[in-house]
Design a protein around this motif. Structure first.
Motif, short mmCIF file in Angstrom:
data_model
loop_
_atom_site.label_atom_id
_atom_site.label_comp_id
_atom_site.label_asym_id
_atom_site.label_seq_id
_atom_site.Cartn_x
_atom_site.Cartn_y
_atom_site.Cartn_z
N MET A 109 0.79 -1.21 0.13
CA MET A 109 0.08 0.10 -0.04
C MET A 109 0.77 1.33 0.01
O MET A 109 0.71 2.19 -0.69
N PHE A 110 1.76 1.16 0.76
CA PHE A 110 2.92 2.57 1.03
C PHE A 110 3.58 2.66 -0.28
O PHE A 110 3.84 3.80 -0.77
N GLY A 111 4.03 1.48 -0.76
CA GLY A 111 5.10 1.35 -1.86
C GLY A 111 4.57 1.94 -3.16
O GLY A 111 5.10 2.71 -3.96
N ALA A 112 3.05 1.18 -3.43
CA ALA A 112 2.49 1.65 -4.65
C ALA A 112 1.77 3.08 -4.60
O ALA A 112 1.77 3.59 -5.49
N GLY A 113 1.54 3.42 -3.17
CA GLY A 113 0.81 4.72 -3.20
C GLY A 113 1.73 5.82 -3.50
O GLY A 113 1.80 6.45 -4.32
N ILE A 114 2.50 6.25 -2.36
CA ILE A 114 3.26 7.45 -2.36
C ILE A 114 4.85 7.33 -1.95
O ILE A 114 5.32 8.33 -1.32
N GLY A 115 4.99 6.11 -1.64
CA GLY A 115 6.52 5.89 -1.06
C GLY A 115 7.53 6.58 -1.59
O GLY A 115 8.56 6.80 -1.13
N VAL A 116 7.55 6.53 -3.08
CA VAL A 116 8.56 6.92 -3.86
C VAL A 116 8.70 8.62 -3.51
O VAL A 116 9.66 9.28 -3.71
N GLY A 117 7.71 9.18 -3.25
CA GLY A 117 7.60 10.50 -2.92
C GLY A 117 8.42 10.86 -1.68
O GLY A 117 8.95 11.98 -1.62
N MET A 118 8.54 9.98 -0.92
CA MET A 118 9.13 10.11 0.46
C MET A 118 10.66 10.83 0.17
O MET A 118 11.26 11.34 0.70
N GLY A 219 -0.99 10.49 -13.60
CA GLY A 219 -0.74 10.73 -12.35
C GLY A 219 0.61 9.78 -12.04
O GLY A 219 1.58 10.37 -11.39
N VAL A 220 0.54 8.73 -12.54
CA VAL A 220 2.00 7.83 -12.45
C VAL A 220 3.01 8.58 -13.04
O VAL A 220 4.07 8.48 -12.80
N ALA A 221 2.75 9.19 -14.12
CA ALA A 221 3.69 9.83 -15.14
C ALA A 221 4.21 10.84 -13.99
O ALA A 221 5.63 11.23 -14.36
N GLN A 222 3.43 11.68 -13.27
CA GLN A 222 3.97 12.83 -12.39
C GLN A 222 5.03 12.21 -11.31
O GLN A 222 6.07 12.67 -11.16
N THR A 223 4.69 11.00 -10.75
CA THR A 223 5.55 10.32 -9.84
C THR A 223 6.96 9.97 -10.52
O THR A 223 7.90 10.35 -9.70
N LEU A 224 6.97 9.29 -11.73
CA LEU A 224 8.18 8.96 -12.27
C LEU A 224 8.81 10.06 -13.02
O LEU A 224 10.16 10.06 -12.84
N GLY A 225 8.22 11.40 -13.16
CA GLY A 225 9.00 12.36 -13.41
C GLY A 225 9.96 12.84 -12.44
O GLY A 225 11.22 13.20 -12.66
N PHE A 226 9.10 12.87 -11.18
CA PHE A 226 10.14 13.47 -10.19
C PHE A 226 11.24 12.34 -9.98
O PHE A 226 12.40 12.63 -9.54
N GLY A 227 10.63 11.07 -9.73
CA GLY A 227 11.78 9.91 -9.75
C GLY A 227 12.85 9.87 -10.69
O GLY A 227 13.92 9.55 -10.15
N VAL A 228 12.67 10.16 -11.84
CA VAL A 228 13.73 10.23 -12.84
C VAL A 228 14.72 11.04 -12.84
O VAL A 228 15.82 10.88 -12.57
N GLU A 229 14.18 12.35 -12.37
CA GLU A 229 15.21 13.44 -12.24
C GLU A 229 16.12 12.90 -10.90
O GLU A 229 17.27 13.47 -10.69
N GLN A 230 15.36 12.71 -9.81
CA GLN A 230 16.14 12.18 -8.39
C GLN A 230 17.10 11.03 -8.72
O GLN A 230 18.05 10.89 -8.36
N PHE A 231 16.61 9.87 -9.62
CA PHE A 231 17.55 8.83 -10.03
C PHE A 231 18.47 9.13 -10.73
O PHE A 231 19.91 8.80 -10.27
N VAL A 232 18.38 10.28 -11.72
CA VAL A 232 19.83 10.63 -12.26
C VAL A 232 20.61 11.64 -11.22
O VAL A 232 22.01 11.22 -11.48
N ALA A 233 20.02 12.10 -10.65
CA ALA A 233 20.99 13.08 -9.37
C ALA A 233 21.56 11.94 -8.67
O ALA A 233 22.85 12.18 -8.22
N GLY A 234 21.11 10.74 -8.21
CA GLY A 234 21.72 9.78 -7.40
C GLY A 234 22.83 9.16 -8.19
O GLY A 234 23.99 8.80 -7.77
N LEU A 235 22.59 8.77 -9.47
CA LEU A 235 23.55 8.29 -10.26
C LEU A 235 24.51 8.99 -10.50
O LEU A 235 25.76 8.67 -10.43
#
Length: 560
Positions: A109-118, A219-235
């Motif tokens: 529930m947490f992972g699929a919901g907004i876990g990545v946003g944390m 809605g998922v594209a919004q989450t992935l958009g933030f996630g992609v930018e952060q993933f690149v920052a992490g790499l």
């Protein structure tokens, strides 16, 4: 009284590539998303300009609607949990037991919901509100000062608390109720049967499911958009160069690499189904989350975080009734206090409410899929309170550590000046690099792995859910070619909108896509209340209300 409607035939193709799928829903959904992708990639400037104009119009005319409709969802959810007739009803037959343990249930529930946003916002948002919020604009508190900490947490908790999870609970509860108690297909249209009946088998039902699919993808594209930018920052932080610009934003190459990794892994996970890939990934990212959170609690601002948590919850609950209905109205004078307040509300609460509503068909259908056998009261309290508290813990200790470091002057703007996606990496490096550089590198690697598992969980769950809606509630193996299509489509939507206008373009498209589905969700609330009320009347006169028999299962959902 008559028994409730328990059959909703939805025409699906018998053979061919679309065998088992509703051709009307699937093809039209694919056309809408494909047009959006082509438009964003081929004419990025035009797309950015048009989306921006639409966004301005929506924020000017529908801000109050978004604010008030989420307040309505909170009231409905809490009312259903407290309602004696409704709260005790099981999402399934009375003898049914939950399929997943509480730990797996909360993890998924947490992972699929907004876990990545944390990983982005638990640090970025308290810092952002610490710098600016309505109290600062009105002169009641001072930016970046100790008197502004409590206000920063009120707004952070508001955006990630009961309102967010009420949106998910409304959708999930409606779907689970009508699927597992009525035997109707596990798809959005089924939740409106008390209002529209068998008319939902036709074009009206097709339209509702199409709206849900488009909202889900955006809605998922919004989450992935933030996630992609952060993933690149992490790499970049762990030593992989060439993927980000000097200001921390991802290059086109960085976007492509991140999407290939994330969507490739998520598509493989989606092919394995909910019980295997998604369940294991959810458990892994929950364990890694606990490790990372434990680091902030033990080695971060321990006391500051505890104060932020308990005082923040108190302040949030006291402020919740007022903030849930308060709408800032602009006077049209740029630079005025009223203008700034309305603009801020559009940037934060309205954006978040649209995000959670757009996310609701995906998370709601996923919650329904994993919540069979639980009571309505258990579902509502479990889906609203536990995840909200988890978000508050993250904001209190991860965000609290960042606020404390900046407040004390120790960080010297290192966290504050970093891009939102890079703030958590900047903070952990500031904390660990003086001890040993390899510790900072190892922590950055852990965050990258955790981020990837969260992104993969969100993306593969979304792909499965979109297929389930398109297949009239069936998630059988014949969906495999379409899993591949939607995995690629989701990657192209994210990539196209990021390239055409960054996360702002995705945000705008999502706010627009959420509007029609918000109306569907209001109807879901009315429909659910009507159904539970009538079931109570049926029980009094001895009429059967659970029409899914011992062997009658919703289409596509295997018996345990």
């Amino acid at each position: 009284m008559k028994p409730p409607l328990s059959e909703l035939p939805i025409k699906t193709a018998d053979t061919g590539f679309y065998g088992g799928f509703s051709v009307s829903v699937t093809v039209i959904s694919k056309i809408i998303i494909s047009v959006l992708v082509v438009w964003a990639i081929v004419w990025p400037e035009w797309a950015g300009k048009v989306l921006g104009a639409w966004n301005t119009t929506i924020l000017a005319n529908f801000a109050a609607w978004y604010i008030w409709v989420v307040a309505f969802f909170i009231i409905v959810c809490l009312g259903l949990a407290l309602w004696p007739t409704g709260g005790k009803l099981k999402l399934g037959r009375d003898s049914e037991e939950p399929e997943f343990s509480n730990f797996s249930w909360f993890s998924m529930m947490f992972g699929a919901g907004i876990g990545v946003g944390m990983l982005t916002w638990a640090v970025a948002e308290p810092i952002a509100h610490f710098k600016n919020n309505p109290s600062v604009i009105q002169g009641a508190t001072t930016a970046l000062n100790a008197d502004n900490v409590r206000e920063a947490y009120v707004w952070s908790f508001l955006h990630w608390g009961l309102g967010a999870w009420a949106c998910y609970a409304v959708a999930g509860l409606s779907l689970a109720f009508f699927s597992y108690r009525r035997g109707l297909p596990l798809t959005i249209r089924s939740s409106l049967t008390p209002l529209f009946g068998k008319a939902l088998s036709g074009n009206l039902g097709h339209f509702i499911d199409i709206v849900a699919v488009v909202a889900t993808i955006l809605g998922v594209a919004q989450t992935l958009g933030f996630g992609v930018e952060q993933f690149v920052a992490g790499l970049t932080r762990i030593g992989i160069g060439g993927l980000a610009l000097e200001d921390g934003s991802a290059t086109t190459l960085g976007i492509i690499v991140a999407l290939l990794v994330i969507m490739g892994a998520s598509t493989l996970s989606a092919l394995s189904g909910v019980g295997k890939g998604i369940k294991w990934l959810s458990n892994i990212n929950m364990v890694l989350s606990i490790v990372l959170l434990g680091f902030f609690i033990i080695f971060g601002a321990t006391f500051f975080g505890a104060t932020a948590f308990f005082v923040g919850i108190f302040d949030y609950l006291v402020a919740l009734p007022g903030l849930s209905f308060n709408v800032f109205v602009s006077d049209g004078v740029e630079g005025s206090e009223a203008f700034k307040l309305a603009q801020w509300q559009g940037w934060w609460p309205v954006f978040y409410w649209a995000w959670w509503i757009a996310f609701a068909p995906f998370v709601g259908l996923f919650l329904a899929r994993i919540s069979k056998g639980r009571t309505i009261r258990e579902f509502v309290l479990g889906a609203m309170i536990v995840p909200s508290l988890m978000c508050f813990v993250w904001f209190a200790w991860a965000g609290g550590t960042a606020v404390d470091l900046e407040l004390s002057g120790g960080a010297g703007g290192v966290i504050l000046d970093a891009a939102n996606g890079d703030k958590i990496f900047a903070m952990t490096e500031f904390m660990l690099a003086p001890i040993a550089q390899w510790l900072a590198w190892a922590m950055a690697l852990l965050i990258v792995v955790l981020l990837m598992t969260f992104l993969v969980t969100s993306a593969d769950s979304a792909v499965l859910i979109v297929n389930t809606i398109n297949a009239a509630g069936d998630e059988g193996p014949k969906a495999r070619p379409h899993i591949l299509f939607w995995g690629a489509a989701l990657a192209l939507v994210v990539g196209g909108l990021l390239i055409s206008g960054g996360t702002g373009a995705i945000q705008t498209a999502m706010v627009i896509g959420a509007l029609p589905f918000s109306i569907v969700m209001v109807l879901m609330c009315v429909s659910l209340i009507k159904a539970i009320y009538n079931d109570g009347r049926r029980e009094k006169v001895g009429v059967q209300s659970v029409t899914a028999g011992a062997d009658a299962m919703p289409s596509g959902i295997p018996a345990e």
